[in-house]
Design a protein around this motif. Structure first.
Motif, PDB file in Angstrom:
ATOM      1  N   ILE A  45     -17.343   4.462  17.439  1.00  0.00           N
ATOM      2  CA  ILE A  45     -15.992   4.469  16.879  1.00  0.00           C
ATOM      3  C   ILE A  45     -15.263   5.777  17.183  1.00  0.00           C
ATOM      4  N   LYS A  46     -14.068   5.638  17.794  1.00  0.00           N
ATOM      5  CA  LYS A  46     -13.242   6.826  18.042  1.00  0.00           C
ATOM      6  C   LYS A  46     -12.355   7.110  16.844  1.00  0.00           C
ATOM      7  N   MET A  47     -11.783   6.012  16.295  1.00  0.00           N
ATOM      8  CA  MET A  47     -10.848   6.140  15.165  1.00  0.00           C
ATOM      9  C   MET A  47     -10.884   4.871  14.328  1.00  0.00           C
ATOM     10  N   LEU A  48     -10.450   4.990  13.082  1.00  0.00           N
ATOM     11  CA  LEU A  48     -10.176   3.817  12.253  1.00  0.00           C
ATOM     12  C   LEU A  48      -8.691   3.806  11.938  1.00  0.00           C
ATOM     13  N   GLU A  49      -8.116   2.605  11.928  1.00  0.00           N
ATOM     14  CA  GLU A  49      -6.750   2.441  11.426  1.00  0.00           C
ATOM     15  C   GLU A  49      -6.848   1.597  10.160  1.00  0.00           C
ATOM     16  N   MET A  50      -6.464   2.178   9.012  1.00  0.00           N
ATOM     17  CA  MET A  50      -6.518   1.429   7.750  1.00  0.00           C
ATOM     18  C   MET A  50      -5.111   0.986   7.375  1.00  0.00           C
ATOM     19  N   GLU A  51      -5.007  -0.290   7.046  1.00  0.00           N
ATOM     20  CA  GLU A  51      -3.707  -0.870   6.695  1.00  0.00           C
ATOM     21  C   GLU A  51      -3.800  -1.451   5.280  1.00  0.00           C
ATOM     22  N   THR A  52      -2.682  -1.468   4.564  1.00  0.00           N
ATOM     23  CA  THR A  52      -2.707  -2.018   3.210  1.00  0.00           C
ATOM     24  C   THR A  52      -1.474  -2.866   2.935  1.00  0.00           C
ATOM     25  N   TYR A  53      -1.553  -3.656   1.901  1.00  0.00           N
ATOM     26  CA  TYR A  53      -0.390  -4.363   1.367  1.00  0.00           C
ATOM     27  C   TYR A  53       0.063  -3.546   0.162  1.00  0.00           C
ATOM     28  N   LYS A  54       1.049  -2.672   0.444  1.00  0.00           N
ATOM     29  CA  LYS A  54       1.535  -1.744  -0.578  1.00  0.00           C
ATOM     30  C   LYS A  54       1.992  -2.520  -1.816  1.00  0.00           C
ATOM     31  N   GLY A  55       1.637  -2.051  -2.950  1.00  0.00           N
ATOM     32  CA  GLY A  55       2.035  -2.730  -4.183  1.00  0.00           C
ATOM     33  C   GLY A  55       0.940  -3.664  -4.677  1.00  0.00           C
ATOM     34  N   PRO A 121      -6.433  -5.772  -0.946  1.00  0.00           N
ATOM     35  CA  PRO A 121      -5.860  -5.969   0.379  1.00  0.00           C
ATOM     36  C   PRO A 121      -5.754  -4.674   1.198  1.00  0.00           C
ATOM     37  N   LEU A 122      -6.850  -4.373   1.863  1.00  0.00           N
ATOM     38  CA  LEU A 122      -6.968  -3.236   2.774  1.00  0.00           C
ATOM     39  C   LEU A 122      -7.698  -3.766   4.005  1.00  0.00           C
ATOM     40  N   TRP A 123      -7.257  -3.345   5.180  1.00  0.00           N
ATOM     41  CA  TRP A 123      -7.877  -3.821   6.412  1.00  0.00           C
ATOM     42  C   TRP A 123      -8.159  -2.662   7.334  1.00  0.00           C
ATOM     43  N   LYS A 124      -9.289  -2.796   8.039  1.00  0.00           N
ATOM     44  CA  LYS A 124      -9.818  -1.711   8.850  1.00  0.00           C
ATOM     45  C   LYS A 124      -9.878  -2.169  10.304  1.00  0.00           C
ATOM     46  N   GLU A 132     -10.470  -2.477  20.767  1.00  0.00           N
ATOM     47  CA  GLU A 132     -10.283  -2.353  19.321  1.00  0.00           C
ATOM     48  C   GLU A 132     -10.657  -3.665  18.646  1.00  0.00           C
ATOM     49  N   VAL A 133     -11.084  -3.565  17.376  1.00  0.00           N
ATOM     50  CA  VAL A 133     -11.504  -4.778  16.679  1.00  0.00           C
ATOM     51  C   VAL A 133     -11.175  -4.663  15.186  1.00  0.00           C
ATOM     52  N   TRP A 134     -10.582  -5.746  14.641  1.00  0.00           N
ATOM     53  CA  TRP A 134     -10.368  -5.796  13.198  1.00  0.00           C
ATOM     54  C   TRP A 134     -11.697  -6.126  12.531  1.00  0.00           C
ATOM     55  N   VAL A 135     -12.072  -5.361  11.533  1.00  0.00           N
ATOM     56  CA  VAL A 135     -13.284  -5.645  10.769  1.00  0.00           C
ATOM     57  C   VAL A 135     -12.879  -6.627   9.683  1.00  0.00           C
ATOM     58  N   GLU A 136     -13.568  -7.764   9.610  1.00  0.00           N
ATOM     59  CA  GLU A 136     -13.206  -8.734   8.581  1.00  0.00           C
ATOM     60  C   GLU A 136     -14.368  -8.920   7.638  1.00  0.00           C
ATOM     61  N   GLY A 137     -14.162  -8.461   6.421  1.00  0.00           N
ATOM     62  CA  GLY A 137     -15.221  -8.498   5.414  1.00  0.00           C
ATOM     63  C   GLY A 137     -15.208  -9.806   4.657  1.00  0.00           C
ATOM     64  N   GLY A 138     -14.963  -9.694   3.361  1.00  0.00           N
ATOM     65  CA  GLY A 138     -15.021 -10.911   2.558  1.00  0.00           C
ATOM     66  C   GLY A 138     -13.813 -11.033   1.675  1.00  0.00           C
TER      67      GLY A 138
ATOM     68  N   VAL B  78     -10.502  -9.176   3.717  1.00  0.00           N
ATOM     69  CA  VAL B  78     -10.246  -7.748   3.504  1.00  0.00           C
ATOM     70  C   VAL B  78     -11.444  -6.900   3.944  1.00  0.00           C
ATOM     71  N   SER B  79     -11.190  -5.646   4.290  1.00  0.00           N
ATOM     72  CA  SER B  79     -12.276  -4.778   4.764  1.00  0.00           C
ATOM     73  C   SER B  79     -12.037  -3.321   4.371  1.00  0.00           C
ATOM     74  N   GLY B  80     -11.686  -3.122   3.106  1.00  0.00           N
ATOM     75  CA  GLY B  80     -11.513  -1.757   2.616  1.00  0.00           C
ATOM     76  C   GLY B  80     -12.852  -1.107   2.319  1.00  0.00           C
ATOM     77  N   GLY B  81     -12.793   0.139   1.884  1.00  0.00           N
ATOM     78  CA  GLY B  81     -14.003   0.846   1.471  1.00  0.00           C
ATOM     79  C   GLY B  81     -14.698   1.523   2.626  1.00  0.00           C
TER      80      GLY B  81
END
Lengths: 139, 81
Positions: A45-55, A121-124, A132-138, B78-81
């Motif tokens: 991994i070179k970098m992570l980009e974290m995105e959120t749904y503000k609010g 709602p946070l995405w990495k 690049e790849v979106w990590v999709e958790g649960g 989602v994939s926070g943390g």
């Protein structure tokens, strides 16, 4: 200051949060810090980009805080999650829990990070050497 | 009626925009909105069967009936943390 929920581009000071979270009833403080790894399942991994749904993220975190405080009889809960560009070694998330006794503090902190990973709602996105790849958790 | 749609992470990249306004018939549900977008953006449909949504920043089941001006978001796993 006591409890706090924050989703921010900025880094945080664990010391400062742990100093501010305690009060006269505090007998135990547990903190969890999530950090950007250099490797994820063999991907460099070179970098992570974290995105959120503000609010919505803040609202979900606040609901989790309320649930944890009730379930584990906690005194204070602080959750800080970073967004934006993060490098290996950078802090991603801080969960800090203060309670009267250690068992509740450990259990509360574990509950909070586990639930955060499921519902907030946070995405990495991992920026790798070769793509690049979106990590999709649960959910 | 018009509803505002927000797209995040992989869904935003597939659709190519983070915000749009959709015109739906009165009484439309979350499921109908999701189906409408899946038809319009083929890769969204092929990516996953179930799309999780929120209405006005709260998780919403797919049978929730939408109202004029609602803000509906499509949320990838989602994939926070």
């Amino acid at each position: 200051m006591g409890s706090m929920i924050l989703v921010t581009n900025d880094d945080f000071s664990v010391d400062e949060v742990l100093r501010k979270i305690r009060n006269k009833r505090t007998g135990a403080i547990v903190s969890f810090v999530g950090v950007v790894r250099e490797d994820d399942s063999g991907r460099k991994i070179k970098m992570l980009e974290m995105e959120t749904y503000k609010g919505m993220a803040e609202k979900e975190l606040s609901d989790l805080k309320d649930k944890a405080m009730e379930k584990y009889d906690l005194e204070e809960v602080t959750i800080i999650h970073r967004i934006g560009s993060l490098s290996p070694g950078d802090n991603i998330v801080l969960i800090a829990v203060a309670s009267g006794h250690r068992k509740e503090a450990f259990a509360g902190a574990e509950f909070l990070i586990d639930e955060l990973k499921k519902v907030v709602p946070l995405w990495k996105k991992e920026i790798l050497e070769d793509g690049e790849v979106w990590v999709e958790g649960g959910h | 009626m018009k509803v505002r749609v927000k797209l995040f992470a992989s869904y935003r990249e597939i659709v190519g925009q983070s915000d749009m306004v959709l015109e739906l018939r009165d009484g439309a549900t979350v499921q109908m909105l999701v189906d409408c977008l899946k038809n319009r953006y083929e890769r969204l449909g092929s990516l996953t069967d179930v799309i999780i949504a929120s209405v006005n920043k709260k998780y919403a089941r797919d049978d929730v009936v939408l109202s004029e001006g609602d803000e509906v978001a499509l949320l990838p796993p989602v994939s926070g943390g």
